[in-house]
Design an enzyme around this catalytic site. Structure first.
Site, PDB file in Angstrom:
ATOM      1  N   ASP A 275      -7.475  13.505  53.397  1.00  0.00           N
ATOM      2  CA  ASP A 275      -6.753  12.257  53.686  1.00  0.00           C
ATOM      3  C   ASP A 275      -6.404  12.276  55.173  1.00  0.00           C
ATOM      4  OD1 ASP A 275      -5.018   9.941  53.472  1.00  0.00           O
ATOM      5  OD2 ASP A 275      -4.752  10.423  51.350  1.00  0.00           O
TER       6      ASP A 275
ATOM      7  N   ASP B 254      -6.473  24.648  43.995  1.00  0.00           N
ATOM      8  CA  ASP B 254      -7.796  24.121  44.357  1.00  0.00           C
ATOM      9  C   ASP B 254      -7.793  22.608  44.181  1.00  0.00           C
ATOM     10  OD1 ASP B 254     -10.515  23.758  44.816  1.00  0.00           O
ATOM     11  OD2 ASP B 254     -11.105  24.452  42.818  1.00  0.00           O
TER      12      ASP B 254
ATOM     13  N   THR C 180     -21.036  22.438  46.578  1.00  0.00           N
ATOM     14  CA  THR C 180     -22.294  23.036  46.105  1.00  0.00           C
ATOM     15  C   THR C 180     -23.040  22.093  45.157  1.00  0.00           C
ATOM     16  OG1 THR C 180     -20.951  24.214  44.496  1.00  0.00           O
ATOM     17  CG2 THR C 180     -21.673  25.462  46.395  1.00  0.00           C
TER      18      THR C 180
ATOM     19  N   LYS D 279      -8.510  20.498  46.980  1.00  0.00           N
ATOM     20  CA  LYS D 279      -9.474  19.948  47.957  1.00  0.00           C
ATOM     21  C   LYS D 279      -8.929  18.679  48.620  1.00  0.00           C
ATOM     22  CE  LYS D 279     -13.498  21.757  45.422  1.00  0.00           C
ATOM     23  NZ  LYS D 279     -12.924  22.206  44.138  1.00  0.00           N
TER      24      LYS D 279
ATOM     25  N   LYS E  59      -6.349  30.167  39.324  1.00  0.00           N
ATOM     26  CA  LYS E  59      -6.681  28.950  40.062  1.00  0.00           C
ATOM     27  C   LYS E  59      -6.237  27.711  39.292  1.00  0.00           C
ATOM     28  CE  LYS E  59     -11.063  26.999  40.561  1.00  0.00           C
ATOM     29  NZ  LYS E  59     -10.954  25.530  40.576  1.00  0.00           N
TER      30      LYS E  59
ATOM     31  N   ARG F 132     -15.351  29.490  33.222  1.00  0.00           N
ATOM     32  CA  ARG F 132     -15.748  29.512  31.812  1.00  0.00           C
ATOM     33  C   ARG F 132     -16.195  30.855  31.243  1.00  0.00           C
ATOM     34  NH1 ARG F 132     -19.173  24.289  32.931  1.00  0.00           N
ATOM     35  NH2 ARG F 132     -19.077  25.344  34.947  1.00  0.00           N
TER      36      ARG F 132
HETATM   37  O1  C5P Z   1     -16.407  27.620  34.961  1.00  0.00           O
HETATM   38  P1  C5P Z   1     -16.923  27.958  36.307  1.00  0.00           P
HETATM   39  O2  C5P Z   1     -16.991  29.452  36.579  1.00  0.00           O
HETATM   40  O3  C5P Z   1     -18.221  27.260  36.642  1.00  0.00           O
HETATM   41  O4  C5P Z   1     -15.799  27.384  37.280  1.00  0.00           O
HETATM   42  C1  C5P Z   1     -15.994  27.246  38.642  1.00  0.00           C
HETATM   43  C2  C5P Z   1     -14.758  26.691  39.277  1.00  0.00           C
HETATM   44  O5  C5P Z   1     -14.972  26.622  40.677  1.00  0.00           O
HETATM   45  C3  C5P Z   1     -14.391  25.293  38.822  1.00  0.00           C
HETATM   46  O6  C5P Z   1     -12.981  25.249  38.714  1.00  0.00           O
HETATM   47  C4  C5P Z   1     -14.860  24.381  39.926  1.00  0.00           C
HETATM   48  O7  C5P Z   1     -14.004  23.279  40.120  1.00  0.00           O
HETATM   49  C5  C5P Z   1     -14.805  25.301  41.123  1.00  0.00           C
HETATM   50  N1  C5P Z   1     -15.753  24.986  42.193  1.00  0.00           N
HETATM   51  C6  C5P Z   1     -17.124  24.990  42.043  1.00  0.00           C
HETATM   52  N2  C5P Z   1     -17.963  24.692  43.087  1.00  0.00           N
HETATM   53  C7  C5P Z   1     -17.445  24.416  44.264  1.00  0.00           C
HETATM   54  C8  C5P Z   1     -16.061  24.437  44.438  1.00  0.00           C
HETATM   55  C9  C5P Z   1     -15.241  24.732  43.362  1.00  0.00           C
HETATM   56  O8  C5P Z   1     -17.636  25.276  40.980  1.00  0.00           O
HETATM   57  N3  C5P Z   1     -18.257  24.170  45.275  1.00  0.00           N
END
Ligand code: C5P
Length: 237
Positions: A63, A58, A122, A60, A31, A213
């Site tokens: 516009d 990703d 979220t 998002k 991603k 992470r």
């Molecule tokens: O590190 P982690 O597992 O929390 O990463 C979650 C990824 O998903 C991040 O890149 C974040 O931008 C993305 N994301 C999110 N919640 C959303 C949409 C995307 O955490 N609602």
């Protein structure tokens, strides 16, 4: 079958490339989020394309329809498996995204990336929706926006794993769900609030699981990713 997406949220391209090299042998999707896309997009696209791996852009997009259609045109490339937009951009904007992806993929002779819509981030809670002028709860708004995304021809939505069962009930199995907020059993929660384990996300029927992470900051990312894949498919563990 649910698929794992690894979020390459790192500040330097060398770090992202090292992660791709480490995880290359696994059948995962990478991603490119806002950090990589704002910092080093062309380098990342070339790197992923040269390695013939699938990736999710990703960014998002939100516009006017013409601008989003034009941006999607730039993003449709070999390897681009998913691109996302904000459902709050409206029906016409989402339609423009889908149509532009179709047209560009046709020109290039490649398969069309899935267009996914983010319903309600979220990170937003009930109170935040009121401030934005949206009445009703998060679930209600997310379902309404998912219906709009389906009508526009989107392949599915980005949502919390807690919403997957309802969305599949309303819109059918073929309407895909992509869920962030996944934490392996042993991991801490960092700043994600409503988290589920990989096994739970698979059990509710999530099609794509985004993990950042817990893999990218692990001492051994390959080992961490393998452990998550094993949690997703206990039979293979
Ligand atoms: O590190 P982690 O597992 O929390 O990463 C979650 C990824 O998903 C991040 O890149 C974040 O931008 C993305 N994301 C999110 N919640 C959303 C949409 C995307 O955490 N609602």
């Amino acid at each position: 079958m649910s698929q794992l997406i690894v979020a390459l949220d790192v500040p330097e391209p060398e770090q992202a490339e090292a992660l791709v090299d480490q995880l290359y042998e696994l059948d995962v999707i990478f991603k490119i989020g806002l950090e990589a896309h704002c910092g080093y997009p062309e380098r990342m696209f070339s790197y992923l394309q040269a390695r013939d791996v699938r990736y999710f852009v990703d960014v998002k997009l939100h516009d006017i329809p013409r601008t989003v259609g034009a941006a999607i045109r730039q993003l449709v490339r070999p390897g681009a498996h998913i691109i996302n937009v904000h459902a709050l951009g409206g029906l016409d904007m989402m339609r423009a995204a889908v149509e532009s992806a179709d047209a560009r993929a046709g020109e290039l002779g490649i398969s069309r990336p899935h267009i996914f819509a983010v319903t309600i981030l979220t990170s937003l809670a009930h109170e935040d929706l009121g401030e934005l002028g949206l009445s009703g709860g998060v679930g209600e708004n997310a379902t309404r926006l998912a219906a709009l995304a389906r009508d526009a021809g989107c392949s599915g939505v980005v949502c919390s794993a807690h919403e997957v069962a309802d969305l599949k009930n309303f819109f059918g199995e073929d309407f895909l769900t992509l869920t962030p907020g996944i934490r392996p059993r042993q991991a801490g929660h960092s700043d994600q609030k409503r988290v589920v384990t990989p096994a739970q996300a698979v059990a509710v029927g999530a099609d794509y699981l985004v993990v950042g992470r817990p893999i990218t900051q692990a001492p051994d990312p390959l080992h961490a990713a393998r452990a998550i894949l094993a949690e997703m498919s206990p039979a293979l563990a």
